[in-house]
Structures are given as C-alpha cells and as structure tokens.
Write a protein that holds these residues in place. Sequence first.
Motif, PDB file in Angstrom:
ATOM      1  N   LYS A  56       2.764   4.935  -6.286  1.00  0.00           N
ATOM      2  CA  LYS A  56       3.667   4.058  -5.542  1.00  0.00           C
ATOM      3  C   LYS A  56       3.179   2.626  -5.689  1.00  0.00           C
ATOM      4  O   LYS A  56       1.987   2.353  -5.596  1.00  0.00           O
ATOM      5  CB  LYS A  56       3.677   4.420  -4.066  1.00  0.00           C
ATOM      6  CG  LYS A  56       4.623   5.504  -3.735  1.00  0.00           C
ATOM      7  CD  LYS A  56       4.760   5.572  -2.237  1.00  0.00           C
ATOM      8  CE  LYS A  56       5.706   6.667  -1.858  1.00  0.00           C
ATOM      9  NZ  LYS A  56       5.792   6.797  -0.413  1.00  0.00           N
ATOM     10  N   LEU A  63      11.287   1.248  -2.443  1.00  0.00           N
ATOM     11  CA  LEU A  63      10.427   2.256  -3.044  1.00  0.00           C
ATOM     12  C   LEU A  63      10.413   2.099  -4.562  1.00  0.00           C
ATOM     13  O   LEU A  63      11.460   2.119  -5.208  1.00  0.00           O
ATOM     14  CB  LEU A  63      10.916   3.665  -2.682  1.00  0.00           C
ATOM     15  CG  LEU A  63      10.123   4.799  -3.303  1.00  0.00           C
ATOM     16  CD1 LEU A  63       8.719   4.849  -2.719  1.00  0.00           C
ATOM     17  CD2 LEU A  63      10.816   6.116  -3.081  1.00  0.00           C
ATOM     18  N   TRP A  65       8.086   3.449  -8.002  1.00  0.00           N
ATOM     19  CA  TRP A  65       7.021   4.247  -8.591  1.00  0.00           C
ATOM     20  C   TRP A  65       6.644   3.635  -9.940  1.00  0.00           C
ATOM     21  O   TRP A  65       7.514   3.360 -10.761  1.00  0.00           O
ATOM     22  CB  TRP A  65       7.472   5.689  -8.799  1.00  0.00           C
ATOM     23  CG  TRP A  65       7.552   6.462  -7.532  1.00  0.00           C
ATOM     24  CD1 TRP A  65       8.630   6.587  -6.715  1.00  0.00           C
ATOM     25  CD2 TRP A  65       6.508   7.217  -6.915  1.00  0.00           C
ATOM     26  NE1 TRP A  65       8.326   7.377  -5.627  1.00  0.00           N
ATOM     27  CE2 TRP A  65       7.024   7.778  -5.723  1.00  0.00           C
ATOM     28  CE3 TRP A  65       5.187   7.482  -7.249  1.00  0.00           C
ATOM     29  CZ2 TRP A  65       6.265   8.574  -4.881  1.00  0.00           C
ATOM     30  CZ3 TRP A  65       4.428   8.277  -6.397  1.00  0.00           C
ATOM     31  CH2 TRP A  65       4.974   8.817  -5.228  1.00  0.00           C
TER      32      TRP A  65
END
Length: 164
Positions: A56, A63, A65
Amino acid sequence: MSRTLCVSRKWFSLKGEVRFTDEAGELDYHATGEFAAMRPTWTITRAGEVVARLRKKPGSWWLTWEVEGEAGDFQIQRKMWSWTRQYTVVGGVADGASISGNSLDLRFQVRQGSQLLARSGGELLSLRDRHLVDVLGGDELFVVIAMLVILLDRAQDTAFLAAN
C-alpha cells in the motif's frame, strides 16, 4: 488462449493467504501477507519463486497499491466516489487498464482499452472468498495481481464495517 483460475481466500487466516488454482485444482499462484500496520506487503509466488510484491502506498488520498515484479512496476489506484469498485492501472504492462466490479463485489472485469482481459464471478455465501476468473488475454500475472488487489480491498472494507 482462454484459461480459468479459481481464486480463494480463507476468512480466518491470521497471516493472510490467497490461492490461485487451475481447472484441475493444481496450485498456480500463492499470495501471502505480512503483518504491518502502516504498509502491509503481499508476496505472490509461482512454483516457489517470487513473481510480484504489492505494498500500500502511504499517504495517498485514495487507496493505491504499488506493484513490482515480473509484470513490471506499476500502481493500481482505486477511484473515489464510485458506487462500485473501480480501479485504474498506472504504468507497467497494462498502463491505462481498468478494473471494475458490480455493487455486490461478486463480478469483476479487467479491460485494457476495448479488449476484455479477464472476467470473474464469485459465490454469494461461502466460508471463503471464492472467484472463478476467466483469463481471456493479456498478461496472466497482471490479472492475478488485479484480483488480489480487489480481494484485499474488499476484505479491508469488510473489516472496517465490522469494527464500527
């Protein structure tokens, strides 16, 4: 060449484990998580060899990644303010690809431009998260990474709702 993978995640796994098997039930990819409060890391292996790592991105407004491995380095970002899960890929082999799901988080599609790379469906009631993924084109490892991100995001949202 079309191929079907079965993605399963146990709900009661302490460390975190996701398995990707083929039609015959043979293990193709295996993802495991590491405990880290601020920046969890997931490792994907194939035949015992590490093929990708996901982390992350800290301090991001939405969010994100960060992915590194055999499929190149890229990011998968979740779109804000959407009724369904929507993601965009930035960089790497699938730059510009989109990942979208339905309102119940049971079906997903991975597209790059007009090309459908993969589609999946899941079971409504199960002791594990379970999805069948039809890989229709593109890089199979990228599709595995995309499905892992979706499952992890869903699990995080479920845990947040259960805690509140």
